[in-house]
Write a protein that holds these residues in place. Structure first.
Motif, PDB file in Angstrom:
ATOM      1  N   ASP A 152       0.813  -1.211   0.000  1.00 44.12           N
ATOM      2  CA  ASP A 152       0.000   0.000   0.000  1.00 44.12           C
ATOM      3  C   ASP A 152       0.846   1.261   0.000  1.00 44.12           C
ATOM      4  O   ASP A 152       0.332   2.353  -0.272  1.00 44.12           O
ATOM      5  N   LYS A 153       2.131   1.143   0.277  1.00 41.83           N
ATOM      6  CA  LYS A 153       2.983   2.326   0.392  1.00 41.83           C
ATOM      7  C   LYS A 153       3.970   2.483  -0.768  1.00 41.83           C
ATOM      8  O   LYS A 153       4.251   3.592  -1.184  1.00 41.83           O
ATOM      9  N   LEU A 154       4.460   1.378  -1.297  1.00 39.27           N
ATOM     10  CA  LEU A 154       5.555   1.432  -2.267  1.00 39.27           C
ATOM     11  C   LEU A 154       5.068   1.049  -3.666  1.00 39.27           C
ATOM     12  O   LEU A 154       4.436   0.013  -3.855  1.00 39.27           O
ATOM     13  N   THR A 155       5.389   1.917  -4.646  1.00 35.42           N
ATOM     14  CA  THR A 155       5.042   1.685  -6.047  1.00 35.42           C
ATOM     15  C   THR A 155       6.278   1.899  -6.908  1.00 35.42           C
ATOM     16  O   THR A 155       6.991   2.891  -6.741  1.00 35.42           O
ATOM     17  N   GLY A 184       7.821   5.450  -5.954  1.00 37.78           N
ATOM     18  CA  GLY A 184       6.916   6.256  -5.130  1.00 37.78           C
ATOM     19  C   GLY A 184       6.680   5.597  -3.783  1.00 37.78           C
ATOM     20  O   GLY A 184       6.408   4.392  -3.705  1.00 37.78           O
ATOM     21  N   TYR A 185       6.784   6.395  -2.720  1.00 34.66           N
ATOM     22  CA  TYR A 185       6.563   5.869  -1.369  1.00 34.66           C
ATOM     23  C   TYR A 185       5.554   6.762  -0.647  1.00 34.66           C
ATOM     24  O   TYR A 185       5.774   7.960  -0.484  1.00 34.66           O
ATOM     25  N   THR A 200       3.529  11.832   0.178  1.00 31.21           N
ATOM     26  CA  THR A 200       4.069  10.891  -0.790  1.00 31.21           C
ATOM     27  C   THR A 200       5.385  11.447  -1.318  1.00 31.21           C
ATOM     28  O   THR A 200       5.479  12.635  -1.651  1.00 31.21           O
ATOM     29  N   LEU A 201       6.388  10.584  -1.427  1.00 25.69           N
ATOM     30  CA  LEU A 201       7.688  10.960  -1.962  1.00 25.69           C
ATOM     31  C   LEU A 201       7.963  10.132  -3.209  1.00 25.69           C
ATOM     32  O   LEU A 201       7.810   8.906  -3.190  1.00 25.69           O
ATOM     33  N   VAL A 238      -0.482   6.365 -10.960  1.00 26.47           N
ATOM     34  CA  VAL A 238       0.905   6.383 -10.524  1.00 26.47           C
ATOM     35  C   VAL A 238       1.528   7.693 -10.999  1.00 26.47           C
ATOM     36  O   VAL A 238       0.948   8.422 -11.812  1.00 26.47           O
ATOM     37  N   ALA A 239       2.706   7.997 -10.492  1.00 25.17           N
ATOM     38  CA  ALA A 239       3.389   9.220 -10.897  1.00 25.17           C
ATOM     39  C   ALA A 239       3.831   9.114 -12.358  1.00 25.17           C
ATOM     40  O   ALA A 239       4.257   8.058 -12.827  1.00 25.17           O
ATOM     41  N   SER A 240       3.728  10.204 -13.086  1.00 26.72           N
ATOM     42  CA  SER A 240       4.147  10.238 -14.483  1.00 26.72           C
ATOM     43  C   SER A 240       5.650  10.485 -14.567  1.00 26.72           C
ATOM     44  O   SER A 240       6.302  10.847 -13.589  1.00 26.72           O
ATOM     45  N   GLY A 241       6.195  10.289 -15.758  1.00 25.48           N
ATOM     46  CA  GLY A 241       7.614  10.530 -15.960  1.00 25.48           C
ATOM     47  C   GLY A 241       7.931  12.013 -16.015  1.00 25.48           C
ATOM     48  O   GLY A 241       7.039  12.861 -16.097  1.00 25.48           O
TER      49      GLY A 241
END
Length: 576
Positions: free
Chosen positions: A131-134, A178-179, A186-187, A561-564
């Motif tokens: 749930d935290k790391l992607t 992503g964390y 979120t970082l 998710v985060a984009s590039g």
């Protein structure tokens, strides 16, 4: 006697949550409540594929677009493939009229046939460890190899026949980590690589090859947080980005020039009241382009105000920077045709743009009306300019001066036929003006222009009760302006008729491009101190295409998710 089975045991790992539901307040009823055990949903893998192909009837063209998606509890995989083969034909006629000499007018003709293959591939993999790391990884490529044949007569009346091989390549990839350590923070750590190459060769000719390439490396750290400040929630993004670019030209083997960009940025969305909100971007950039150090501040601001029954109002300001690409900085000569050669300028500086916009939007029954006013001011504008005396064939790039653009537009969108038909109509009136710096005003051959123009766009869609979809788009911009040129175009029309069968598994489509205008014609006037140049061009773009697509599985939404990293401060060549 009926035997009763023993209830199956539930593993604690399979429990999502436990609820206690109150059934009655009367304890004497024998049932005061209920315990509801909610099990974790078992997510079965999802698969979706879209396979399509199309072909042209009037002009040679064939293509395919395929995409694939897979989703499981831990993985999202998305891939796509696009491939197009087609042939383009055009005719150009150029006439030069001289005003300060008794020389007669000169004429040139150019007939061009281009056979090209455009391809693009992309794959993206998301891994949800918990749930935290992607983790995200992606790779992409696009290519535009083209073989062209040019023939005609030059200004001296000599005939010519020439072939050329042109290649444009873009490729790269990125990865994100992503964390999310809690609901408000979120970082994300990003890294990306981008490679661009442009090359053109003229087999059997004494024209020199032209090559340029760029490698770009980007690293970025992004912090997304939601903070309670001054009694309100703020959605804040803060980050640092470092970009390193390596430019490669062909004039000197292994000749490379490089520069880097460091960027700090902060974004904040804040609602002052229920009706008033703001989105602000504070961005600072530092670079060493051309071995000189530059520090720029690039703020952006958007204000939104809800007028309730009066609609909504928004105001925008944005400052942007455009850095010269490797093709602008490349000092080699790029041969376009017998009357057009371009030479880069390694001493170019960046261009800056300030844009303002004011927009009002209101719903009137089923219609939406939007009015927008725009103004843009460009300084240190990068453009091609003629600086060689009496040479109308060679241009170079320079920071020539500034430009101003003002526009007022109106758009109305209306639904008809019980919402089966949507019609959108927009008109824009604008004014464009250019002004050269004093040094170029005295030395260049060109005469700048200014003037008024307008453009119109129509978009219509209709879904029949039988499932037929009709879509029509048309646009017309009769006159537009460049630094020392005006362009006149005929209308552009596009009609699509489509139908889905077998529960949307099979998609059939017929498209008509410029169906009412057989050729795509343009006319341009270019103004010099002592010469006026008229160019007419006819491109055989009219076509009818038939497309067939097959869908496998059901389409689903991929998880966010985060984009590039996106670096949009330069412009590179793209295939036509």
């Amino acid at each position: 006697m009926m035997a009763t089975g023993k209830p199956a045991a539930i593993s604690a790992k399979d429990i999502q949550s436990v609820e206690v539901r109150e059934m009655t307040k009367d304890d004497d009823s024998g049932t005061a409540g209920e315990i509801n055990i909610i099990k974790k949903r078992l997510q079965h893998p999802k698969v979706y594929a879209h396979l399509s192909t199309w072909t042209g009837i009037l002009r040679p063209q064939i293509g395919t677009y395929d995409n694939f998606a897979y989703q499981s509890k831990k993985w999202d995989i998305i891939a796509s493939l696009n491939l197009v083969r087609h042939t383009q034909q055009s005719e150009s006629y150029v006439t030069q009229y001289f005003s300060d000499t008794q020389a007669p007018s000169q004429q040139l003709s150019l007939f061009r046939t281009i056979k090209t293959r455009q391809d693009a591939e992309h794959i993206k993999v998301n891994f949800f460890a918990n749930d935290k790391l992607t983790l995200t990884a992606a790779a992409y490529h696009s290519g535009y190899p083209a073989d062209a044949t040019d023939s005609g007569t030059d200004f001296s009346g000599q005939s010519y026949l020439r072939t050329s091989n042109e290649k444009i390549d873009n490729s790269g990839g990125y990865t994100n980590i992503g964390y999310k350590w809690n609901e408000r923070n979120t970082l994300t750590l990003k890294g990306s690589y981008f490679y661009y190459r442009y090359a053109i060769d003229y087999p059997g000719s004494d024209i020199e090859k032209y090559k340029s390439a760029m490698r770009e490396y980007t690293g970025e750290l992004l912090w997304e947080t939601r903070r309670r400040l001054f009694g309100h929630d703020h959605d804040i993004n803060a980050g640092f980005r470092n970009v390193y670019r390596e430019n490669i030209a062909s004039s000197v083997l292994n000749k490379q020039t490089s520069y880097s960009i460091q960027q700090l940025y902060l974004t904040d969305y804040y609602a002052f009241t229920r009706n008033l909100s703001a989105y602000i971007i504070l961005k600072g950039e530092y670079d060493n382009l051309g071995y000189h150090h530059h520090l720029v501040f690039l703020p952006s601001l958007r204000l939104n105000y809800n007028l309730k029954k009066g609609g909504s109002l928004s105001a925008n300001y944005q400052r942007r920077i455009t850095r010269p690409s490797v093709d602008y900085l490349n000092a080699d000569t790029l041969f376009i045709n017998n009357f057009t050669r371009q030479v880069g300028n390694p001493n170019l500086q960046s261009q800056h743009n300030d844009a303002f916009a004011l927009s009002w939007r209101r719903q009137i029954r089923k219609a939406y009306l939007t009015l927008t006013a725009n103004y843009e001011h460009e300084t240190d504008m990068i453009s091609q300019i003629y600086i060689t005396p009496n040479n109308y064939d060679v241009t170079t790039y320079a920071n020539i001066g500034r430009s101003d653009y003002a526009a007022l537009s109106a758009n109305i969108t209306q639904r008809f036929c019980q919402n089966r038909m949507n019609v959108s109509l927009s008109f824009t009136g604008f004014h464009r003006a250019y002004q050269l710096d004093q040094a170029y005003r005295e030395n260049t051959l060109i005469q700048t222009i200014k003037g008024w123009g307008w453009t119109g766009n129509l978009n219509m869609s209709y879904l029949s009760t039988k499932g037929w979809m009709y879509m029509l788009s048309a646009n017309y911009r009769p006159k537009s302006y460049n630094l020392n040129s005006t362009f006149h175009r005929n209308p552009n029309l596009f009609l699509t008729i489509s139908k889905n069968l077998f529960r949307d598994r099979l998609e059939l489509e017929v498209s008509f491009l410029n169906s009412l205008v057989y050729c795509w014609n343009t006319r341009s006037n270019t103004y010099f101190r002592n010469m006026h140049q008229l160019t007419t061009r006819r491109q055989y773009a009219n076509n009818i295409t038939i497309s067939v697509a097959w869908n496998i599985g059901k389409q689903f939404r991929s998880r966010r998710v985060a984009s590039g990293a996106s670096n949009d401060d330069i412009v590179t060549k793209k295939g036509e």
